[in-house]
Motif scaffolding. Structure first.
Motif, mmCIF file in Angstrom:
data_model
loop_
_atom_site.group_PDB
_atom_site.id
_atom_site.type_symbol
_atom_site.label_atom_id
_atom_site.label_comp_id
_atom_site.label_asym_id
_atom_site.label_seq_id
_atom_site.Cartn_x
_atom_site.Cartn_y
_atom_site.Cartn_z
ATOM 1 N N THR A 93 0.848 -1.186 0.000
ATOM 2 C CA THR A 93 0.000 0.000 0.000
ATOM 3 C C THR A 93 0.883 1.235 0.000
ATOM 4 O O THR A 93 1.431 1.620 1.008
ATOM 5 C CB THR A 93 -0.888 0.029 1.269
ATOM 6 O OG1 THR A 93 -1.377 -1.276 1.503
ATOM 7 C CG2 THR A 93 -2.042 0.987 1.098
ATOM 8 N N SER A 94 1.047 1.818 -1.151
ATOM 9 C CA SER A 94 1.877 3.006 -1.229
ATOM 10 C C SER A 94 1.234 3.893 -2.273
ATOM 11 O O SER A 94 0.680 3.402 -3.246
ATOM 12 C CB SER A 94 3.289 2.592 -1.643
ATOM 13 O OG SER A 94 3.966 3.685 -2.207
ATOM 14 N N ASP A 95 1.290 5.185 -2.074
ATOM 15 C CA ASP A 95 0.618 6.036 -3.065
ATOM 16 C C ASP A 95 1.472 6.199 -4.327
ATOM 17 O O ASP A 95 1.008 6.704 -5.335
ATOM 18 C CB ASP A 95 0.195 7.385 -2.471
ATOM 19 C CG ASP A 95 1.386 8.215 -2.031
ATOM 20 O OD1 ASP A 95 2.529 7.826 -2.340
ATOM 21 O OD2 ASP A 95 1.172 9.248 -1.380
ATOM 22 N N GLY A 122 -2.504 -4.343 -2.208
ATOM 23 C CA GLY A 122 -2.687 -3.815 -0.853
ATOM 24 C C GLY A 122 -4.143 -3.922 -0.414
ATOM 25 O O GLY A 122 -4.440 -4.287 0.724
ATOM 26 N N ARG A 151 -1.176 1.144 -9.728
ATOM 27 C CA ARG A 151 -2.558 0.730 -9.475
ATOM 28 C C ARG A 151 -2.615 -0.761 -9.136
ATOM 29 O O ARG A 151 -3.378 -1.194 -8.285
ATOM 30 C CB ARG A 151 -3.422 1.032 -10.700
ATOM 31 C CG ARG A 151 -4.899 1.138 -10.339
ATOM 32 C CD ARG A 151 -5.728 1.681 -11.480
ATOM 33 N NE ARG A 151 -5.288 2.977 -11.946
ATOM 34 C CZ ARG A 151 -5.639 3.506 -13.124
ATOM 35 N NH1 ARG A 151 -6.418 2.844 -13.940
ATOM 36 N NH2 ARG A 151 -5.202 4.688 -13.481
ATOM 37 N N GLU A 179 -0.237 -2.565 -7.740
ATOM 38 C CA GLU A 179 0.283 -2.755 -6.374
ATOM 39 C C GLU A 179 -0.760 -2.342 -5.345
ATOM 40 O O GLU A 179 -0.920 -2.979 -4.307
ATOM 41 C CB GLU A 179 1.573 -1.950 -6.160
ATOM 42 C CG GLU A 179 2.763 -2.407 -6.994
ATOM 43 C CD GLU A 179 3.198 -3.844 -6.718
ATOM 44 O OE1 GLU A 179 2.571 -4.540 -5.896
ATOM 45 O OE2 GLU A 179 4.164 -4.290 -7.361
ATOM 46 N N GLN A 180 -1.477 -1.267 -5.660
ATOM 47 C CA GLN A 180 -2.519 -0.828 -4.721
ATOM 48 C C GLN A 180 -3.643 -1.859 -4.632
ATOM 49 O O GLN A 180 -4.243 -2.045 -3.584
ATOM 50 C CB GLN A 180 -3.067 0.536 -5.136
ATOM 51 C CG GLN A 180 -2.051 1.634 -4.836
ATOM 52 C CD GLN A 180 -2.415 2.971 -5.445
ATOM 53 O OE1 GLN A 180 -3.205 3.034 -6.387
ATOM 54 N NE2 GLN A 180 -1.825 4.034 -4.934
#
Ligand SMILES: [Fe+2]
Ligand SMILES: [Fe+2]
Length: 249
Positions: free
Chosen positions: A50-52, A87, A81, A83-84
């Motif tokens: 979870t990273s922006d 998360g 997106r 990777e998110q």
């Protein structure tokens, strides 16, 4: 080597063919004993996924300008997106299993600091490709450590996504490394080997309970890690790609 256009196609079609996760009304179909060795570690990976992506987007932006490849910006946006999405899937597992989400974790903080310390795309990509390589071992361990159909399906989805991620990062590193002489390339690889030994040991230190629950002893983990990373190193070697004549030093 795939162009940014081809990578865009990959990310678009991959987003359209996501697995259905068999979410349940009540929990995730795993008992407390099964979750004990993996819960803390899942909290850490959930945070890590979870990273922006702001730092990465900024680095990719410069790289896109320098290499005159504007489509690369969008490739990275779709990569972030994905990777998110990982998360979010892991976050829902934690929520459904009644495991609180963590806000900070030493491994995650260290990894973030390492990536943010220098905004150079090569320095960003190098630890990322290593962690993504180790993530593939990690998620296959988690998949083996549980009977939960939810966790197993999420692991399968993440594993399927991560293979192209490593390929993408390796290709970008090859583009950066092609301008280096062979001597400097080999020196870079020595640096990679030192860094990888450290990152591999840190992942083991933080997640050995979960890895062991999935059947990985230290030796088995180390061998699997090097087998995967050797493949990645092979793929980031510019000698293994064809280049336009003016690119080589
Ligand atoms: Fe991921
Ligand atoms: Fe990834």
């Amino acid at each position: 080597m795939r162009s940014s256009r081809e990578w865009l196609d990959h990310f678009h079609s991959n987003a359209a063919r996501q697995r259905t996760i068999p979410w349940q009304e009540n929990g995730i179909g795993a008992d407390a004993a099964e979750l004990a060795p993996i819960r803390r570690s899942l909290q850490g990976w959930q945070l890590g996924e979870t990273s922006d992506g702001r730092h990465l987007a900024a680095a990719a932006d410069r790289f896109a300008t320098e290499t005159d490849d504007p489509a690369y910006r969008e490739v990275i946006a779709l990569f972030i997106r994905e990777e998110q999405r990982h998360g979010a899937l892991l976050g829902r597992i934690l929520d459904d299993a009644g495991i609180p989400r963590r806000q900070a974790d030493w491994g995650d903080s260290l990894f973030r600091r390492l990536r943010y310390s220098i905004t150079n795309i090569e320095v960003w990509t190098t630890p990322v490709v290593m962690v993504e390589t180790l993530a593939m071992i990690y998620y296959s361990a988690i998949r083996r450590a549980t009977t939960s159909p939810v966790i197993r399906a999420v692991c399968a989805q993440i594993l399927a996504d991560e293979v192209p991620h490593v390929q993408l990062q390796c290709e970008r590193l090859a583009i950066l490394l092609v301008e280096r002489s062979r001597t400097r390339f080999h020196l870079t690889m020595i640096g990679h080997r030192i860094l990888f030994a450290v990152v591999m040991a840190l992942v083991w230190a933080g997640h050995h309970r979960a890895l062991r629950a999935g059947g990985f002893t230290w030796n088995y983990y180390r061998k699997a890690a090097y087998a995967k990373m050797n493949r990645a190193w092979h793929r980031m070697d510019p000698e293994h790609y064809a280049w336009p004549a003016e690119t080589r030093p």
